[in-house]
Design an enzyme around this catalytic site. Structure first.
Site: not given
Ligand SMILES: Cc1cc2nc3c(=O)[nH]c(=O)nc-3n(C[C@H](O)[C@H](O)[C@H](O)COP(=O)(O)O)c2cc1C
Length: 209
Positions: A7, A186-189
């Site tokens: 997700k 977003a983007n695991r950041l």
């Protein structure tokens, strides 16, 4: 496949400018938003305790009171978690609010609240919950669910509509020295802001996700 469940977290952000400087105020804001998001059990938190073998134990309890000092839950004072707390008063709490893509981690020390406060909360509970506190020898092995039914009926007959608080039941207050707010990005950041209490004041640092 489990590995394909993925997700993106795009709901919100958390930064040093917008975060409230008092972590209790920030928690109150997020808790309120979690309640308003109408997700199931927004006050549910995972409580972890550690026993005398240094084995951690985790379970869900409900946050019932929150002051700008402590997080209060209610339980049986004779069950496993109570025995572990008696040996080691260092605990952690975790809230997970998936609808808001948020986690809050709390670390601190726990202590029993006063009988007066426990009584006051107990009196506000529905009758069935009051009887439930008498009915269940929490964490003990029981031989059938029927045992609980019989206990319930026994206490129902014994107390009628006036159920006193059992002496072995009450609240604990967790007083934190660390509170971390995690907002999915977003983007695991992801954003992680950690508050640590040092000499009475809260400092804020950003941690890598
Ligand atoms: C959603 C949810 C809420 C719960 N709330 C409480 C609670 O407020 N107090 C409590 O003692 N147990 C609560 N429980 C049960 C605990 O998770 C646990 O099974 C119980 O406290 C016994 O834990 P122990 O044997 O480690 O002492 C809840 C469980 C769930 C799933």
């Amino acid at each position: 496949m489990l590995r394909d469940i993925r997700k993106q977290y795009l709901f919100s952000t958390l930064d040093e400018k917008s975060v409230l400087k008092n972590p209790f105020e920030q928690f109150e804001k997020w808790l309120q938003e979690a309640i308003e998001s109408e997700q199931l059990e927004p006050t549910a938190m995972v409580l972890s305790t550690v026993d005398d073998q240094l084995q951690p134990h985790s379970r869900v309890v409900l946050l019932k009171e929150f002051t700008h000092e402590s997080f209060v839950f209610y339980t049986n004072y004779e069950g496993h978690k109570a025995q572990q707390i008696a040996q080691n008063n260092r605990v952690s709490l975790v809230f997970f609010w998936p609808a808001l893509e948020r986690q809050v981690r709390i670390e601190g020390k726990v202590e029993k609240i006063s009988e007066v406060l426990s009584n006051s909360y107990f009196e506000s509970r529905p009758l069935d919950s009051q009887l439930g506190a008498w009915t269940s020898p929490q964490s003990m092995v029981i031989h059938s669910a029927d045992f609980l039914e019989k206990q319930f009926q026994y206490y129902q007959q014994k107390f009628g509509n006036e159920v006193p608080k059992p002496p072995h039941w009450g609240g604990y207050a967790v007083k934190p020295h660390a509170i971390e707010f995690w907002q999915g990005r977003a983007n695991r950041l992801h954003d992680r802001l950690l508050f640590i209490k040092e000499s009475g004041d809260w400092t804020i640092s950003r941690l890598a996700p």
